[in-house]
Design an enzyme around this catalytic site. Structure first.
Site, short mmCIF file in Angstrom:
data_model
loop_
_atom_site.label_atom_id
_atom_site.label_comp_id
_atom_site.label_asym_id
_atom_site.label_seq_id
_atom_site.Cartn_x
_atom_site.Cartn_y
_atom_site.Cartn_z
N ASP A 15 0.84 -1.19 0.00
CA ASP A 15 0.00 0.00 0.00
C ASP A 15 0.89 1.25 0.00
O ASP A 15 1.81 1.36 0.81
CB ASP A 15 -0.86 -0.05 1.28
CG ASP A 15 -1.99 0.96 1.27
OD1 ASP A 15 -2.37 1.42 0.18
OD2 ASP A 15 -2.49 1.28 2.36
N GLU A 34 -1.26 5.84 -8.65
CA GLU A 34 -2.14 6.88 -8.08
C GLU A 34 -1.97 8.21 -8.80
O GLU A 34 -0.87 8.63 -9.11
CB GLU A 34 -1.83 7.06 -6.59
CG GLU A 34 -2.67 8.18 -5.97
CD GLU A 34 -2.55 8.25 -4.44
OE1 GLU A 34 -2.32 7.21 -3.82
OE2 GLU A 34 -2.69 9.36 -3.92
N GLY A 64 -11.46 4.27 2.87
CA GLY A 64 -12.78 3.62 2.94
C GLY A 64 -13.48 3.74 4.29
O GLY A 64 -14.65 3.38 4.40
N ASN A 93 -8.54 0.86 6.62
CA ASN A 93 -7.53 0.67 7.66
C ASN A 93 -8.01 1.26 8.99
O ASN A 93 -8.15 0.55 9.99
CB ASN A 93 -6.21 1.34 7.22
CG ASN A 93 -5.10 1.14 8.25
OD1 ASN A 93 -5.13 0.19 9.05
ND2 ASN A 93 -4.12 2.01 8.26
P1 13P Z 1 -8.73 4.54 5.91
O1 13P Z 1 -7.62 4.53 6.91
O2 13P Z 1 -9.45 5.81 5.84
O3 13P Z 1 -9.63 3.37 6.09
O4 13P Z 1 -8.03 4.39 4.48
C1 13P Z 1 -7.22 3.27 4.24
C2 13P Z 1 -6.47 3.41 2.97
O5 13P Z 1 -6.86 4.08 2.06
C3 13P Z 1 -5.21 2.65 2.85
O6 13P Z 1 -4.54 2.94 1.68
#
Ligand code: 13P
Length: 287
Positions: A84, A135, A209, A231
């Site tokens: 990520d 991205e 998300g 996350n």
């Molecule tokens: P959040 O921490 O808002 O759920 O986003 C997670 C994310 O986009 C990881 O790349």
């Protein structure tokens, strides 16, 4: 066996649902996500930030742990192990270690530099059969010390990057990592529709998300979002369950301090959060 994100996201675009990318931070999170995917017959993407990989002992440790669990827990649903927000060097190291998918986040470079570096990462990934996420337009908020301003991606730049041969594309559309502020304007569906029109069947990725209202998630999926990253929400539920455990045990001096017990409620909390997200994203029984 680990798979790339290519087939699972192609299926998601065609079936109008999204596959959850859940960040993992330790053994308990990893096991909770894998078991929940298996129990719900859902494909899943394990997201690992460079910081989380470092915390867990490095990319090799993560690959070893995940492959071990796939075997030991008899996981048969499709699972991708995905870096990520990888740096240029980090993406190469993760591929070398055995990740099946990497994000190269070149969004902070000028577009020409982003293109050049993305091309180099794609060439290595192609030679190893690994999928690549790129991205355009940074995601707002802070994640692992990387702060983005939350710009809306330029649809023409999205097309430029998509045409390089990436497998999935994260485009900023007002999404933010972590909690959304009270005055958040919401996702920019106009921009998303334009990006979709220019990139065709390219699976689009929605970062941040946590805390996006269900109606917005549904609309985003209808406009080509096929992977949604979560996350912070797992951090919240894990922390709350752990805190509750200690609260309940605070008078029991010398009892209840077995790490396997301490982390048990947090493990169950992650399972519940992951299942709830899979229901919203529509990935249950899509393995
Ligand atoms: P959040 O921490 O808002 O759920 O986003 C997670 C994310 O986009 C990881 O790349």
């Amino acid at each position: 066996m680990l798979v790339t994100t290519t087939k699972m996201l192609k299926d998601a675009v065609a079936g109008q649902y999204a596959v959850g990318h859940f960040n993992i931070n330790n053994l308990e999170w990893t096991k909770a996500v894998l078991l929940t995917a298996q129990e719900n017959n859902s494909p899943v993407i394990l997201g690992v930030s460079e910081g989380a990989a470092k915390y867990m002992g490095g990319f090799d440790t993560v690959v070893g742990m995940v492959n071990g669990m796939l075997k030991g827990l008899k996981i048969t649903v499709p699972v991708a192990l995905h870096l990520d927000h990888g740096s240029y060097e980090g993406a190469q190291a993760a591929m070398e270690a055995g990740f099946s998918s990497v994000m190269f986040d070149g969004s902070h470079y000028a577009i020409d530099e982003n293109i050049k570096k993305t091309q180099e990462i794609i060439a290595i990934a192609n030679s190893k059969g690994i999928s690549v996420e790129a991205e355009v337009g940074s995601i707002g908020g802070e994640e692992d010390g990387v702060v983005g301003a939350g710009e809306i991606a330029d649809p023409s730049e999205c097309k430029l990057i998509a045409d390089l041969g990436v497998d999935l594309l994260a485009a900023g559309i007002g999404n933010i990592h972590g909690a959304y502020p009270e005055n958040w304007a919401g996702l920019d569906f106009g921009a998303l529709a334009e990006i979709k029109a220019k990139t065709g069947d390219m699976p689009l990725v929605l970062h941040g998300g946590t805390g996006i209202p269900v109606e917005m998630i549904t609309e985003a999926i209808s406009l080509g979002v096929a992977k949604i990253n979560v996350n912070t929400e797992c951090q919240w539920t894990f922390a709350a369950a752990t805190r509750e455990y200690f609260e309940a045990k605070k008078d029991l001096v010398g009892k209840g301090f077995d790490p396997r017990k301490i982390l048990g409620p947090g493990f169950e909390a992650i399972k519940a959060t992951v299942k709830e997200k899979m229901e919203i994203f529509g990935s249950i029984n899509k393995a």
